[in-house]
Design an enzyme around this catalytic site. Structure first.
Site, PDB file in Angstrom:
ATOM      1  N   HIS A 233      38.473  34.757  38.614  1.00  0.00           N
ATOM      2  CA  HIS A 233      37.239  34.059  38.481  1.00  0.00           C
ATOM      3  C   HIS A 233      36.929  33.181  39.697  1.00  0.00           C
ATOM      4  CE1 HIS A 233      37.485  35.146  34.410  1.00  0.00           C
ATOM      5  NE2 HIS A 233      36.315  34.925  34.000  1.00  0.00           N
TER       6      HIS A 233
ATOM      7  N   ASP B 256      40.083  42.811  33.061  1.00  0.00           N
ATOM      8  CA  ASP B 256      40.126  41.202  33.353  1.00  0.00           C
ATOM      9  C   ASP B 256      39.810  40.789  31.741  1.00  0.00           C
ATOM     10  OD1 ASP B 256      40.149  38.517  34.434  1.00  0.00           O
ATOM     11  OD2 ASP B 256      38.189  38.391  34.313  1.00  0.00           O
ATOM     12  N   SER B 257      40.149  39.417  31.541  1.00  0.00           N
ATOM     13  CA  SER B 257      39.580  38.839  30.457  1.00  0.00           C
ATOM     14  C   SER B 257      38.113  38.656  30.084  1.00  0.00           C
ATOM     15  CB  SER B 257      40.368  37.406  30.397  1.00  0.00           C
ATOM     16  OG  SER B 257      39.945  36.600  31.484  1.00  0.00           O
TER      17      SER B 257
ATOM     18  N   CYS C  41      43.051  40.207  36.750  1.00  0.00           N
ATOM     19  CA  CYS C  41      43.043  39.175  36.343  1.00  0.00           C
ATOM     20  C   CYS C  41      44.474  38.428  36.458  1.00  0.00           C
ATOM     21  CB  CYS C  41      43.054  39.401  34.616  1.00  0.00           C
ATOM     22  SG  CYS C  41      43.581  37.990  33.440  1.00  0.00           S
TER      23      CYS C  41
ATOM     24  N   GLU D  96      32.143  31.676  33.644  1.00  0.00           N
ATOM     25  CA  GLU D  96      31.782  32.493  32.597  1.00  0.00           C
ATOM     26  C   GLU D  96      30.166  32.116  31.986  1.00  0.00           C
ATOM     27  OE1 GLU D  96      33.019  35.005  30.831  1.00  0.00           O
ATOM     28  OE2 GLU D  96      34.862  35.308  32.143  1.00  0.00           O
TER      29      GLU D  96
ATOM     30  N   CYS E 175      43.140  33.128  40.335  1.00  0.00           N
ATOM     31  CA  CYS E 175      42.722  33.503  39.193  1.00  0.00           C
ATOM     32  C   CYS E 175      41.259  34.249  39.635  1.00  0.00           C
ATOM     33  CB  CYS E 175      42.010  32.407  38.422  1.00  0.00           C
ATOM     34  SG  CYS E 175      41.016  32.893  37.265  1.00  0.00           S
TER      35      CYS E 175
END
Ligand code: DGL
Length: 271
Positions: free
Chosen positions: A187, A10-11, A73, A151, A185
């Protein structure tokens, strides 16, 4: 049976929502995770850049001889779908599994998609959903701020800033009458408690990490590549920036301290 690990990338730390589900559904599998925390976010970048990053991330995971490569991701799954779909190993992203789950879950045929700008601009979820149900109405909203909030570990259910951001982003989806919302997403499943609270209990949230893990399990079974019960799955985590923040969020999500299993990798030296 194939004892090689599964490579997940993932990013940043969003892909941990897939790892969380994999640990439950596939407890005998070894996982190597790469979170490109040094270059997050991907979702505000051009498709070309996302494709380049995705190819580099895959190259790193290949050094572990993975039996399957998983793009955990949403941005890579949608904006760099050809990269993940074009490799020789079995692979998956989140688009197919989440779209299928949403089409099965919706009662009124109105499906919301929350994703990054790159994901929404790609139209990949619209295409996938319409291939399964041509009359479905899809309302897609890009929610870039939510990535930074996750994040930054602002994931508490009462966090005022995150609640306000979710409210604002989800408004057009709720106004449009969606009864099902894809967290498009990886996240965003981390924010599911906040999103569910704001959307209300009548709205079904599709956890892209969980649906992806279900798909991986089915694929391994189909290909006779699943590890048997005698092996206890292990995890190794690599990140391209400092490990501390990643480990903090991971400990909340995975319910364990992973600092001993997490290493910095200089992705520029690897690629
Ligand atoms: N986890 C990524 C995704 O699913 C995060 C977004 C980003 O890097 O912008 O799209």
């Amino acid at each position: 049976m194939d004892k090689r690990p599964i490579g997940v990338f993932d990013s940043g730390l969003g892909g941990l929502s897939t790892v969380r589900a994999m640990k439950k559904l596939l407890p005998n599998e070894d996982i190597v995770y790469f979170g490109d925390t040094g270059r997050v976010p991907y979702g505000t970048r051009s498709n070309e850049t996302v494709e380049t990053y995705a190819a580099q991330d895959i190259k790193f995971l290949r050094s572990f001889s993975c039996k399957m490569i998983v793009a955990a991701c949403g941005t890579v799954s949608t904006a760099a779908a050809d990269v993940i779909g074009g490799i020789s190993e079995p692979s998956t992203g989140i688009t197919k599994p989440s779209s299928k789950a949403a089409v099965e879950a919706t009662k009124n045929g109105v499906i919301g998609v929350m994703g990054t700008s790159a994901t929404v601009n790609s139209g990949a979820f619209d295409d996938e959903i319409h291939a399964l149900n041509s009359t479905a109405k899809v309302i897609s909203v890009s929610c870039p701020l939510l990535v930074s909030l996750v994040e930054s570990n602002w994931i508490d259910i009462d966090d005022e800033v995150t609640n306000a951001a979710v409210k604002r982003y989800i408004e057009p989806i709720l106004k449009g009458g969606a009864d099902t919302v894809i967290l498009g997403c990886t996240h965003f499943p981390i924010l599911a408690p906040i999103i569910q609270k704001i959307a209300g209990s009548d709205v079904t949230l599709i956890d892209s990490g969980l649906e992806e893990a279900r798909y991986i399990k089915a694929e391994l079974e189909k290909r006779d590549m699943k590890n048997d019960g005698s092996h206890v799955g292990t995890q190794r985590f690599f990140v391209s920036d400092k490990t501390q923040n990643f480990c903090d969020v991971a400990s909340v999500l995975l319910g364990e301290d992973i600092s001993e299993k997490c290493e910095f990798v200089d992705i520029f030296k690897v690629i």
